[in-house]
Design an enzyme around this catalytic site. Sequence first.
Site, short mmCIF file in Angstrom:
data_model
loop_
_atom_site.label_atom_id
_atom_site.label_comp_id
_atom_site.label_asym_id
_atom_site.label_seq_id
_atom_site.Cartn_x
_atom_site.Cartn_y
_atom_site.Cartn_z
N ASP A 30 38.12 52.39 71.30
CA ASP A 30 38.65 52.28 72.68
C ASP A 30 38.49 53.55 73.49
O ASP A 30 38.76 53.55 74.70
CB ASP A 30 40.14 51.90 72.61
CG ASP A 30 40.32 50.51 72.03
OD1 ASP A 30 41.05 50.37 71.03
OD2 ASP A 30 39.68 49.58 72.55
N HIS A 83 43.31 55.79 63.88
CA HIS A 83 43.00 54.42 63.43
C HIS A 83 43.66 54.19 62.08
O HIS A 83 43.75 55.09 61.27
CB HIS A 83 41.48 54.24 63.28
CG HIS A 83 41.08 52.80 63.26
ND1 HIS A 83 41.11 52.04 62.12
CD2 HIS A 83 40.66 51.99 64.25
CE1 HIS A 83 40.71 50.81 62.41
NE2 HIS A 83 40.44 50.74 63.70
C1 SDX Z 1 42.21 49.18 67.68
O1 SDX Z 1 42.96 47.87 62.98
C2 SDX Z 1 41.87 47.73 63.68
O2 SDX Z 1 40.81 47.49 63.15
C3 SDX Z 1 42.04 47.86 65.19
C4 SDX Z 1 40.77 47.95 66.01
C5 SDX Z 1 39.96 46.65 65.96
O3 SDX Z 1 38.73 46.72 66.16
O4 SDX Z 1 40.60 45.57 65.82
O5 SDX Z 1 39.95 49.02 65.53
C6 SDX Z 1 41.08 48.21 67.49
O6 SDX Z 1 43.33 48.76 67.77
C7 SDX Z 1 41.92 50.66 67.68
C8 SDX Z 1 43.20 51.53 67.84
C9 SDX Z 1 43.55 51.58 69.33
N1 SDX Z 1 44.89 52.24 69.50
C10 SDX Z 1 45.00 53.46 70.05
O7 SDX Z 1 44.06 54.18 70.36
C11 SDX Z 1 46.44 53.91 70.27
C12 SDX Z 1 46.61 55.35 69.80
N2 SDX Z 1 46.53 55.39 68.32
C13 SDX Z 1 47.76 55.34 67.58
O8 SDX Z 1 48.82 54.67 68.17
C14 SDX Z 1 47.57 55.14 66.08
O9 SDX Z 1 46.61 56.03 65.70
C15 SDX Z 1 47.20 53.75 65.56
C16 SDX Z 1 48.15 52.72 66.04
C17 SDX Z 1 45.81 53.39 65.96
C18 SDX Z 1 47.26 53.82 64.04
O10 SDX Z 1 48.58 54.02 63.69
P1 SDX Z 1 49.04 54.18 62.16
O11 SDX Z 1 47.92 53.93 61.22
O12 SDX Z 1 50.29 53.38 61.98
O13 SDX Z 1 49.33 55.70 62.04
P2 SDX Z 1 50.69 56.39 62.42
O14 SDX Z 1 51.17 55.88 63.74
O15 SDX Z 1 51.59 56.30 61.24
O16 SDX Z 1 50.22 57.92 62.64
C19 SDX Z 1 50.09 58.82 61.55
C20 SDX Z 1 50.39 60.20 62.14
C21 SDX Z 1 51.74 60.26 62.84
O17 SDX Z 1 52.16 61.61 62.81
P3 SDX Z 1 53.22 62.07 61.63
O18 SDX Z 1 54.42 61.15 61.74
O19 SDX Z 1 52.47 61.90 60.31
O20 SDX Z 1 53.53 63.52 61.96
O21 SDX Z 1 49.41 60.50 63.17
C22 SDX Z 1 50.08 60.62 64.42
C23 SDX Z 1 51.42 59.93 64.28
O22 SDX Z 1 52.37 60.50 65.19
N3 SDX Z 1 49.23 59.92 65.41
C24 SDX Z 1 48.98 60.36 66.64
C25 SDX Z 1 48.09 59.42 67.19
N4 SDX Z 1 47.83 58.46 66.29
C26 SDX Z 1 48.55 58.78 65.19
N5 SDX Z 1 49.43 61.44 67.32
C27 SDX Z 1 48.96 61.56 68.60
N6 SDX Z 1 48.10 60.70 69.20
C28 SDX Z 1 47.65 59.63 68.52
N7 SDX Z 1 46.80 58.77 69.10
#
Ligand code: SDX
Length: 428
Positions: free
Chosen positions: A364, A307
């Site tokens: 989710d 998140h």
């Molecule tokens: C919602 O913002 C809100 O409030 C949203 C929400 C709401 O109520 O409106 O809460 C609803 O959208 C919840 C999130 C639902 N999405 C998912 O579950 C999709 C999977 N999650 C990711 O795509 C990610 O965690 C996000 C999009 C939720 C957050 O992305 P960020 O903050 O941009 O973080 P990032 O992508 O920069 O990740 C940081 C690190 C990375 O690794 P490094 O480059 O540092 O090595 O964490 C890793 C990412 O690769 N990472 C994951 C991961 N999420 C982040 N690795 C594997 N699986 C994951 N799910």
Amino acid sequence: MSETASLNLGDKTYELPVTTGSENEKAIDISKLRDQTGYITLDSGFKNTGCTKSAITFLDGEQGILKYRGYPIEQLAEKASFLEVAYLLIYGELPTQSELDNFQAQLSQHALLHEDYKKFYDGFPPKAHPMGQLVSLVSSLSAFSPESLNPNPSKDDINLTIIKLLAKMPTIVSWIYKGSLGEPFIYPQNKLDYVSNFMNMTFGQVTHEIEIDPVVVDAMNKLLILHADHEQNCSTSTVRIVGSSEANLYASISAGVSALWGPLHGGANQAVIEMLERIKEDGGDTDKWIAKAKDKNDSFRLMGFGHRVYKNFDPRAKIIKKACDDILAKLGINDPVLEIAKKLEAAALSDPYFVERKLYPNVDFYSGIIYRALGFPTDLFTVLFALGRLPGWIAQWKELRENKEPIGRPRQIYVGETERDVVEIAKR
Ligand code: SDX
């Protein structure tokens, strides 16, 4: 003496005002930065940038705190109905019984859709994604509500537009589902409360009355409450920026639905179930899929994990996980993907990759398992997220308009070609 931040640029020092919120959040106010210094700030994804001051929702990602108008989400999920929470978000206070009755009566009065509106459903092919339909159907409401297009709407105009949207959304959503089945639409029933009415329109039949299980209605109320608002997330920020151009409410909310559709945002609840099904079909080897999620060369991500703001735990996920166990037990459902979800969670929470990156289950991760237990098809899950988020979007749009916030227009740093002359095509 109010707090300031000092910025040194070259041989000059600038003092920037600091704003402190009611929960002691701090912000450096850069609204005059470019005029004073010629500099702008850069923050891809707005990870460190506030776009507004809002009195609607407070969340603390480190502490796992979420409050709507000061009320903890845990208490609202236990003690209030979704309609009470919708009223709270939009009007700022929990309603008295008579206020709630009046609110429900207004919504009942506007729950029907114009008979011509039904023709939109005929235009969608049977497999059209429900979110794509919802984007069109919400925006099309303006065609039947001229008062929503008033460039200088009165408070009553705005409130009528809000009531109409909140009232019609359950009808719109249930008819999307009925349309996908080729079944007759079920009309709203004034004798039913907001959530029971939605469940009846979704699962009801023209041939007979259905029993609506109070366990199911309670679960739906809780899920909708947990999705109702979440401050400046991607879709809410979209609603705000569209609303800032003075576009009507329906167009602004339709834009929010579009933003919510993405699998990184609200589309994740559908993606989680599809992921769990894929892991089940693959034999349920959660360690294999955890390894894939960690592999930078593999595009697979653990959907429902991580998140932007919650770096400890998503308080909604904790409530939904418990509700999942309760509801499936009450309904006597044993869903094998629930066990896979729990194995994935346990494995991820003990894996340094996820712990170091502070990746935990979000709203989710478990919600789709409950939606499925309640009888909804997977491709309708994000539409249900939109149904829950609607009062939050409305409240944020209303707050922006009441505060007369300026049109949103971010800056950029240009990194393209510097000036060059055009050469006629014959000489290129
Ligand atoms: C919602 O913002 C809100 O409030 C949203 C929400 C709401 O109520 O409106 O809460 C609803 O959208 C919840 C999130 C639902 N999405 C998912 O579950 C999709 C999977 N999650 C990711 O795509 C990610 O965690 C996000 C999009 C939720 C957050 O992305 P960020 O903050 O941009 O973080 P990032 O992508 O920069 O990740 C940081 C690190 C990375 O690794 P490094 O480059 O540092 O090595 O964490 C890793 C990412 O690769 N990472 C994951 C991961 N999420 C982040 N690795 C594997 N699986 C994951 N799910």
